[in-house]
Design a protein around this motif. Structure first.
Motif, PDB file in Angstrom:
ATOM      1  N   ASP A  57       0.865  -1.172   0.000  1.00 48.42           N
ATOM      2  CA  ASP A  57       0.000   0.000   0.000  1.00 48.42           C
ATOM      3  C   ASP A  57       0.903   1.224   0.000  1.00 48.42           C
ATOM      4  N   GLN A  58       0.409   2.333   0.381  1.00 47.73           N
ATOM      5  CA  GLN A  58       1.210   3.555   0.300  1.00 47.73           C
ATOM      6  C   GLN A  58       2.311   3.619   1.350  1.00 47.73           C
ATOM      7  N   SER A  99      -8.548   2.408   0.733  1.00 53.90           N
ATOM      8  CA  SER A  99      -7.095   2.254   0.738  1.00 53.90           C
ATOM      9  C   SER A  99      -6.602   2.137  -0.698  1.00 53.90           C
ATOM     10  N   GLU A 100      -5.301   2.311  -0.866  1.00 52.34           N
ATOM     11  CA  GLU A 100      -4.689   2.177  -2.180  1.00 52.34           C
ATOM     12  C   GLU A 100      -3.718   1.008  -2.138  1.00 52.34           C
ATOM     13  N   HIS A 120      -7.184   2.105  -6.367  1.00 52.40           N
ATOM     14  CA  HIS A 120      -7.691   2.802  -5.191  1.00 52.40           C
ATOM     15  C   HIS A 120      -9.038   2.186  -4.832  1.00 52.40           C
ATOM     16  N   GLU A 174     -12.285   2.172  -2.563  1.00 49.18           N
ATOM     17  CA  GLU A 174     -13.059   3.055  -1.722  1.00 49.18           C
ATOM     18  C   GLU A 174     -14.168   2.305  -1.021  1.00 49.18           C
TER      19      GLU A 174
END
Length: 498
Positions: free
Chosen positions: A180-181, A212-213, A231, A233
């Protein structure tokens, strides 16, 4: 020949026979670091005599593993021979650098063309003279860069998202990484497979929280990774983004349904904590995207069926006959073999409110199923015949890939795949006011999948018969027949031309 020369030769021979060091002080062979080459390309395995001396009168032998007596290339008495059929026409001497003088300067590097997966491994460069011999081994890595990763999502019961990643056509076995990021993610599983050519496929999934991405990257050694990013949502975020729109248009949430088991069709969608007419659903009471019931197919056919007519725009790349269409069977298309807007067409009437349902036949037992097609809706006033795929603004459709009979896909970004076989007949249900477009497998009477969208203005049915299929695409029409002269009720049937 004097006695001293004879003596030196005998010493070299006896040393080799007795297992002593085989390296002569006057002949040292050096090789470069391991070499990596993409499959089907050309590379050079560097090997040279150090210090430089002419190799024109020497024996040079390239062999693999320990197969000394079966070299892939042999240079002897100033002649080159290739004994292994798999290397015929693919191996020769090649300079290790542009300034090299080749054999004159002791450069005995091996040039390998059209590399294949089976070429990967260790290669031994062996050079001998009457003074002695030496050899060195160099490793060759053959790589193949696979397809970009494809991501798909499925919502789970605990308001998390199962994101799947898959790709094929790699060599050697690639490394897959989720992140993830902020950090790497631990996958639920990573599975590998091999096709008949030895290429490797990989698939994996990971559970993530909503909003989350997540990214999936795949690579093989010495090559940059291919990455796909999504991404994800949550329901509340999706509702907000739906009001704002993506580029003023689209905000979608997918309700995926996979129909995989032979002879069985299971539809399972998270609902608003109550029974629907197609099964029992479970979910959050406040979920704005999944709160309404999914109509069963029989009700759609009875209450909302509309007969769609094709809009004839005199497209020279399409053949239209009443409610049937297919490509014009051209020898070649200006946009190539890929399915683009060049063969797309709208239907009428258009819709700016209400619920509407229609059906499309995608093949028959005699001609087989169509391999590539689009079915959906568009808000475009007219379809541009540009040689590309439409973006998500104003186009919402389900399509089939000519390469994968077990995959359907939505026209969304990021890409979303549905693991379902190609249907024979697709039912399309447009709920304009609630902003939902659903697709049904008519033969199985099951939902393939739905997507949410923000419709603006008038939308029209969209069709694309693809290219090269013998079977036409046919828009099926409903006919009504009275049961008796005294009854006003109608029996609904679907008419398909023969």
């Amino acid at each position: 020949m004097d006695g001293r020369v004879i003596h030196l030769w005998l010493v070299g021979f006896l040393s080799s026979s007795c297992g002593a060091s085989s390296v002569s002080d006057s002949l040292v062979v050096s090789v470069g670091p391991p070499v990596s080459v993409h499959r089907s390309l050309t590379t050079t395995l560097p090997c040279w005599i150090n210090p430089p001396q002419s190799a024109e009168d020497l024996e040079v032998r390239w062999f693999r593993d320990s197969d000394f007596d079966n070299p892939i290339m042999l240079y002897k008495e100033k002649k080159v021979s290739v004994t292994q059929a798999s290397y015929a026409g693919r191996v020769s001497f090649g300079p290790k650098e542009t300034k090299s003088d080749g054999l004159k300067s002791g450069d005995v590097s091996l040039k390998l063309e059209n590399a294949v997966i089976e070429d990967a491994g260790d290669y031994t460069c062996y050079v001998s003279s009457y003074k002695g011999y030496d050899s060195a081994t160099i490793a060759l890595l053959v790589t193949e860069i696979g397809a970009p990763p494809l991501l798909s999502t499925v919502w789970t019961e605990d308001n998390r998202v199962k994101v799947s990643c898959e790709s094929e056509g790699w060599y050697p076995k690639p490394k897959l990484r989720w992140s993830d990021q902020t950090k790497d993610l631990t996958p639920g599983t990573v599975l590998y497979g091999n096709d008949s050519s030895g290429l490797v496929s990989v698939s994996s999934w990971v559970l993530v929280k909503s909003s989350s991405e997540v990214s999936c990257s795949i690579n093989v050694p010495n090559n940059a990774a291919k990455e796909a990013r999504m991404h994800v949502e949550g329901p509340s975020a999706q509702k907000e983004s739906g009001s704002a729109g993506t580029a003023g248009w689209v905000a979608f949430a997918l309700l995926l349904v996979c129909v995989v088991l032979a002879g069985l069709a299971a539809v399972y969608i998270r609902m608003k904590g109550k029974k629907t007419k197609s099964g029992t659903g479970h979910g959050d009471e406040d979920d704005p995207l999944l709160s309404k019931e999914i109509p069963v197919l029989s009700e759609l056919r009875e209450q909302y069926y509309v007969n769609i007519k094709l809009e004839d725009t005199n497209n020279k790349f399409l053949t239209l006959a009443k409610n049937k269409l297919r490509d014009a069977n051209c020898a070649s298309f200006p946009d190539g073999e890929s399915v683009t807007c060049l063969t797309a067409v709208k239907g009428t009437p258009g819709f700016s409110s209400g619920r509407h349902y229609w059906e499309v036949s995608l093949g028959n037992p005699d001609l087989g199923l169509k391999r590539s097609w689009w079915v959906g809706v568009t808000s475009a006033p007219e379809i541009s015949q540009k040689f590309d795929l439409p973006n998500t603004n104003g186009f919402w459709f389900l399509f089939s890939s000519p390469d994968r009979a077990d995959r359907l896909q939505f026209s969304t970004e990021p890409k979303v795949l549905i693991g379902c076989p190609r249907p024979q007949t697709v039912g399309v249900f447009l709920d304009y006011d609630d902003g939902e477009l659903s697709f049904y497998n008519v033969e199985d009477a099951t939902l393939i999948g739905s997507l949410k969208a923000t419709f603006r203005g008038e939308v029209f049915p969209l069709f694309n018969p693809g290219k090269g299929d013998k079977s036409p695409m046919e828009i099926l029409h409903k006919v009504e027949e009275k049961k008796s002269d005294d009854e006003r009720n109608c029996v609904v049937s679907v008419e398909q031309e023969t």
